[in-house]
Design a protein around this motif. Sequence first.
Motif, PDB file in Angstrom:
ATOM      1  N   UNK A  21      10.501 -16.567  25.197  1.00 44.12           N
ATOM      2  CA  UNK A  21       9.917 -17.247  26.359  1.00 44.12           C
ATOM      3  C   UNK A  21       9.536 -16.297  27.474  1.00 44.12           C
ATOM      4  N   UNK A  22      10.410 -15.343  27.781  1.00 47.45           N
ATOM      5  CA  UNK A  22      10.141 -14.360  28.850  1.00 47.45           C
ATOM      6  C   UNK A  22       8.947 -13.512  28.504  1.00 47.45           C
ATOM      7  N   UNK A  23       8.898 -13.099  27.240  1.00 52.42           N
ATOM      8  CA  UNK A  23       7.761 -12.275  26.794  1.00 52.42           C
ATOM      9  C   UNK A  23       6.471 -13.051  26.939  1.00 52.42           C
ATOM     10  N   UNK A  24       6.565 -14.339  26.582  1.00 52.30           N
ATOM     11  CA  UNK A  24       5.343 -15.151  26.702  1.00 52.30           C
ATOM     12  C   UNK A  24       4.914 -15.298  28.142  1.00 52.30           C
ATOM     13  N   UNK A  25       5.908 -15.506  29.044  1.00 47.63           N
ATOM     14  CA  UNK A  25       5.565 -15.596  30.476  1.00 47.63           C
ATOM     15  C   UNK A  25       4.925 -14.309  31.000  1.00 47.63           C
ATOM     16  N   UNK A  26       5.445 -13.184  30.580  1.00 47.52           N
ATOM     17  CA  UNK A  26       4.906 -11.885  31.035  1.00 47.52           C
ATOM     18  C   UNK A  26       3.457 -11.756  30.613  1.00 47.52           C
ATOM     19  N   UNK A  27       3.223 -12.107  29.263  1.00 49.00           N
ATOM     20  CA  UNK A  27       1.841 -11.995  28.760  1.00 49.00           C
ATOM     21  C   UNK A  27       0.946 -12.999  29.452  1.00 49.00           C
ATOM     22  N   UNK A  28       1.500 -14.178  29.711  1.00 49.93           N
ATOM     23  CA  UNK A  28       0.713 -15.196  30.407  1.00 49.93           C
ATOM     24  C   UNK A  28       0.383 -14.750  31.817  1.00 49.93           C
ATOM     25  N   UNK A  29       1.395 -14.085  32.470  1.00 50.48           N
ATOM     26  CA  UNK A  29       1.175 -13.586  33.838  1.00 50.48           C
ATOM     27  C   UNK A  29       0.071 -12.564  33.882  1.00 50.48           C
ATOM     28  N   UNK A  30       0.100 -11.657  32.900  1.00 50.57           N
ATOM     29  CA  UNK A  30      -0.961 -10.644  32.864  1.00 50.57           C
ATOM     30  C   UNK A  30      -2.317 -11.289  32.662  1.00 50.57           C
ATOM     31  N   UNK A  31      -2.331 -12.329  31.805  1.00 50.50           N
ATOM     32  CA  UNK A  31      -3.612 -12.996  31.512  1.00 50.50           C
ATOM     33  C   UNK A  31      -4.127 -13.738  32.731  1.00 50.50           C
ATOM     34  N   UNK A  32      -3.205 -14.392  33.453  1.00 52.03           N
ATOM     35  CA  UNK A  32      -3.621 -15.194  34.606  1.00 52.03           C
ATOM     36  C   UNK A  32      -4.064 -14.317  35.768  1.00 52.03           C
ATOM     37  N   UNK A  33      -3.231 -13.302  36.108  1.00 53.49           N
ATOM     38  CA  UNK A  33      -3.542 -12.481  37.286  1.00 53.49           C
ATOM     39  C   UNK A  33      -4.656 -11.505  37.005  1.00 53.49           C
ATOM     40  N   UNK A  34      -4.877 -11.170  35.836  1.00 50.94           N
ATOM     41  CA  UNK A  34      -6.012 -10.320  35.468  1.00 50.94           C
ATOM     42  C   UNK A  34      -5.861  -8.904  35.985  1.00 50.94           C
ATOM     43  N   UNK A  35      -6.476  -8.541  37.200  1.00 54.93           N
ATOM     44  CA  UNK A  35      -6.507  -7.155  37.687  1.00 54.93           C
ATOM     45  C   UNK A  35      -5.286  -6.784  38.489  1.00 54.93           C
ATOM     46  N   UNK A  36      -5.511  -5.776  39.429  1.00 53.19           N
ATOM     47  CA  UNK A  36      -4.395  -5.218  40.193  1.00 53.19           C
ATOM     48  C   UNK A  36      -4.201  -5.910  41.535  1.00 53.19           C
TER      49      UNK A  36
END
Length: 566
Positions: A21-36
């Motif tokens: 679940x945590x890994x999925x949230x991290x990947x989801x976070x990267x996908x949602x926030x996109x850039x820096x």
Amino acid sequence: MRPRIASVPSVALAGGTLALGISGLYLAGLAVTGGEIDAGTTVRGVEIGGLSRAEAVRKLERHLGAAGARDLPVKVGERTGTVDPERAGLSWDIQETVDRASRSGTDPVSVFQGLFRSGGTVEPVARVDEGKARAALGQLAKGLDQKVRDGAVGFGDGRVEQIAPRTGYALDVDAAVGALRAAFVRQDTRSPTALPVRETRPAVTADEVRRAVRTFAEPAVSAPVTLTAAGERFTVSGKVLGEHLTMRPDDRGRLQPRLDEKGLREDPAVDRPLDRITTTAADAELRSEGDRAVIAKDARLGHEVTDKALGKAVLPLLTAQGDGRAGTVDVRTTRPEVTRENAAELGLTQTMSSFTVDFEPAEYRTRNIGRAVELINGSLVRPGETWSFNRTVGERTEANGFVDGIIILDDKYAKASGGGVSSVATTVYNAMFFAGVKPVEHGAHSFYIERYPEGREATVAWGSLDLRFTNDSGKALYIQAESTDTSVTVNFLGTRKYDEITSVTGPRTAVKKPGKHVSHDKECVPQTPLEGFDVTVERVFHDGGREVRREPYRTHYTPRDEIVCE
């Protein structure tokens, strides 16, 4: 009894599910926030959320650059102007602005925070080059600084003029740097930013101007004043009075009236009537009659109205009304130095010496010699005083009554104003010589002139050579001078200190032959030749029937070259 079954596998399964679940949230976070940069981040309305730093920099440079180039309206005191941001060293630090808007990194914590955070508004970072800012503000101050102006009262064409006071403002350049930076950050181009100033209040206030007008200025020119001097009655209009009135502040900022007494005295409205009653005192005129000095014409009293007396009479009348605007001007009586009554007391009883120089008639000689004689005649030299030819006669100019004539310049004849005056100088010198008084300054001509006694003659030049003597006779000395078209005579009248003064002329020595020159100069004056030489003349003093002393005077003459004009 059945054995207990352990639940470890269930725990392991739960842990694996959590990690997934945590890994999925991290990947989801990267996908949602996109850039820096966090989503929703804006800089002055420019959306940069989800962009990389480089993308954000490029976008802000496009949008903020144009806004930052607009002139900034500013205000110094009551005056407004504009400042060019670029010239003032003001700019946006885009890189620093993006750094502030960016996340700290891609670690899980930063990514997880980005899921639950919007970027918001980020203020751009301003950069200022203080050297350029001070230079731009210094230039701005030249145009916008306002000098303090005191309130004032003037008089023009018979009317009173009020000048309103004005506060002075000087831009405080050092303090204004920060205010200018703040104005750049705000980017408010609709209303000017008030920059810090140093304020100077006028010393003469508007209230003081109104008081001065009410109590003095308006009454002063409201009506003419009537003056009486030695029975002469005349009026001076308010317009004329205003031309010579001013009001000046004192140390407390109060306007005080000033009357230009000299200017008012010289104004035709005042000068004409006063001229009818003013006269110059005139000394008694003396002449030589054998060995005696006699009165040829009686002295005359003088009457004058001084500038100070006029001002003293006029100023009190200016604030009066009706009949109170009339007053009397004091007339001062001036007395001559020499009168029939005091001539003997002064010692003007004898002819001390008399000398005459003859000259060939010429219009310029007659005029210049006559003018010099006019200025010298009647000179009174008191005991111990030094008489000066140049001071008495003045510069030989057209304005002083002299014309062009022949003079000696650089050992040759030339044309210049005052030619012929040396005949008067030579006559005065010989009268001084035989009167026995003390010579102070004199100089002979560069070459000898036949009509003068050799070694006993003098010339003068304005600004370089004078004829001066000191009256050491113990009594006053009077110079009587007169001229004709062919001669000039000077008598020294006073009291003789010696029975007789004689002259002894020595032989010519160091004789030198003249040369000859041909001149093509347009202003050439022909010249006859004469040898140069040295000569010594002794002044011999006799008293009580015997010689008491001698004074030698040595003179060097250069040859007078022949000049032929072609």
